[in-house]
Every structure is written in structure tokens, then in C-alpha cells.
Design a protein around this motif. Sequence first.
Motif, PDB file in Angstrom:
ATOM      1  N   SER A   5     -11.143   2.869  12.358  1.00 18.29           N
ATOM      2  CA  SER A   5      -9.814   2.397  12.753  1.00 18.29           C
ATOM      3  C   SER A   5      -8.935   2.284  11.517  1.00 18.29           C
ATOM      4  O   SER A   5      -9.428   2.194  10.383  1.00 18.29           O
ATOM      5  CB  SER A   5      -9.919   1.033  13.437  1.00 18.29           C
ATOM      6  N   LEU A   6      -7.650   2.287  11.730  1.00 13.03           N
ATOM      7  CA  LEU A   6      -6.712   2.116  10.622  1.00 13.03           C
ATOM      8  C   LEU A   6      -6.986   0.796   9.917  1.00 13.03           C
ATOM      9  O   LEU A   6      -6.978   0.723   8.690  1.00 13.03           O
ATOM     10  CB  LEU A   6      -5.268   2.172  11.120  1.00 13.03           C
ATOM     11  N   ILE A  17       0.836  -1.194   0.000  1.00 13.13           N
ATOM     12  CA  ILE A  17       0.000   0.000   0.000  1.00 13.13           C
ATOM     13  C   ILE A  17       0.877   1.253   0.000  1.00 13.13           C
ATOM     14  O   ILE A  17       0.640   2.195  -0.755  1.00 13.13           O
ATOM     15  CB  ILE A  17      -0.969  -0.004   1.202  1.00 13.13           C
ATOM     16  N   ALA A  18       1.898   1.256   0.833  1.00 12.10           N
ATOM     17  CA  ALA A  18       2.804   2.406   0.902  1.00 12.10           C
ATOM     18  C   ALA A  18       3.444   2.673  -0.457  1.00 12.10           C
ATOM     19  O   ALA A  18       3.554   3.827  -0.884  1.00 12.10           O
ATOM     20  CB  ALA A  18       3.876   2.174   1.957  1.00 12.10           C
ATOM     21  N   GLN A  19       3.859   1.617  -1.140  1.00 11.64           N
ATOM     22  CA  GLN A  19       4.491   1.776  -2.455  1.00 11.64           C
ATOM     23  C   GLN A  19       3.531   2.432  -3.454  1.00 11.64           C
ATOM     24  O   GLN A  19       3.957   3.179  -4.332  1.00 11.64           O
ATOM     25  CB  GLN A  19       4.972   0.433  -3.002  1.00 11.64           C
ATOM     26  N   TYR A  30      -6.375   9.696   3.595  1.00 13.03           N
ATOM     27  CA  TYR A  30      -6.765  10.470   2.405  1.00 13.03           C
ATOM     28  C   TYR A  30      -7.331   9.560   1.315  1.00 13.03           C
ATOM     29  O   TYR A  30      -8.321   9.897   0.671  1.00 13.03           O
ATOM     30  CB  TYR A  30      -5.590  11.269   1.857  1.00 13.03           C
ATOM     31  N   LYS A  31      -6.708   8.396   1.114  1.00 17.03           N
ATOM     32  CA  LYS A  31      -7.191   7.469   0.094  1.00 17.03           C
ATOM     33  C   LYS A  31      -8.560   6.908   0.483  1.00 17.03           C
ATOM     34  O   LYS A  31      -9.455   6.795  -0.359  1.00 17.03           O
ATOM     35  CB  LYS A  31      -6.174   6.339  -0.130  1.00 17.03           C
ATOM     36  N   ASP A  38       3.525   8.145  10.351  1.00 21.63           N
ATOM     37  CA  ASP A  38       2.555   9.230  10.132  1.00 21.63           C
ATOM     38  C   ASP A  38       2.268   9.424   8.646  1.00 21.63           C
ATOM     39  O   ASP A  38       1.111   9.612   8.259  1.00 21.63           O
ATOM     40  CB  ASP A  38       3.050  10.549  10.720  1.00 21.63           C
ATOM     41  N   ASN A  39       3.330   9.389   7.805  1.00 22.02           N
ATOM     42  CA  ASN A  39       3.119   9.487   6.355  1.00 22.02           C
ATOM     43  C   ASN A  39       2.178   8.384   5.881  1.00 22.02           C
ATOM     44  O   ASN A  39       1.267   8.625   5.088  1.00 22.02           O
ATOM     45  CB  ASN A  39       4.430   9.350   5.576  1.00 22.02           C
ATOM     46  N   PHE A  40       2.417   7.176   6.371  1.00 21.58           N
ATOM     47  CA  PHE A  40       1.600   6.032   5.970  1.00 21.58           C
ATOM     48  C   PHE A  40       0.160   6.216   6.428  1.00 21.58           C
ATOM     49  O   PHE A  40      -0.776   6.071   5.646  1.00 21.58           O
ATOM     50  CB  PHE A  40       2.181   4.731   6.538  1.00 21.58           C
TER      51      PHE A  40
END
Length: 86
Positions: free
Chosen positions: A72-73, A32-34, A58-59, A50-52
Motif C-alpha cells: 500500500s502507499l 517527501i514530495a520536496q 521508485y524510492k 500520480d507524480n507523488f
Amino acid sequence: MPIEIGTEYTRQYNEFDGDTFTWKMHTHCDQIAQKLINFKECDDGGASSDNFYWSVVYKYEEITGLVSSGKSLSEMLDVVRKELKL
């Protein structure tokens, strides 16, 4: 989020400004991060937790049209993973 025993994960050994640390991430979170993070825009070329988190928020909001408050995340990750077909 905790990585449960027996779960596949990515592990990196890093050195930055004289400090060393190990970064561990679920394999699906790495994927997902990629897809979501532009690493060239990160201060040191790497993304923080935090970036992740904010990239997922946002997505999630873009996909659903809903505010992420109260989610939740893990819930948001499920929606994002399905959208990205991961």
C-alpha cells in the motif's frame, strides 16, 4: 489518502489555465514530495498525485530492492519517511 480530522496538513489555493482549485496534502507527504520530485520537470511546475505516487514507488523499490506490487502507499511511505529521516 484521506486526511483525518485533527491531522496537520498543507493547503494551497491554485489557479491554472483559468481554473482554481485547492490542494491539500499531509505535512509529511509534502516534505517527501520536496525531497523526491524535481518540480522543474513537471509540465506545469507542479506535481500531481500520480507524480507523488510514482516517486514514492521508485524510492521504495530503490531502498528495499523489492518490487512494490501488493504494497500500500501507506506501507511504502513509512519506509521512505524513515530513509529520508522525516
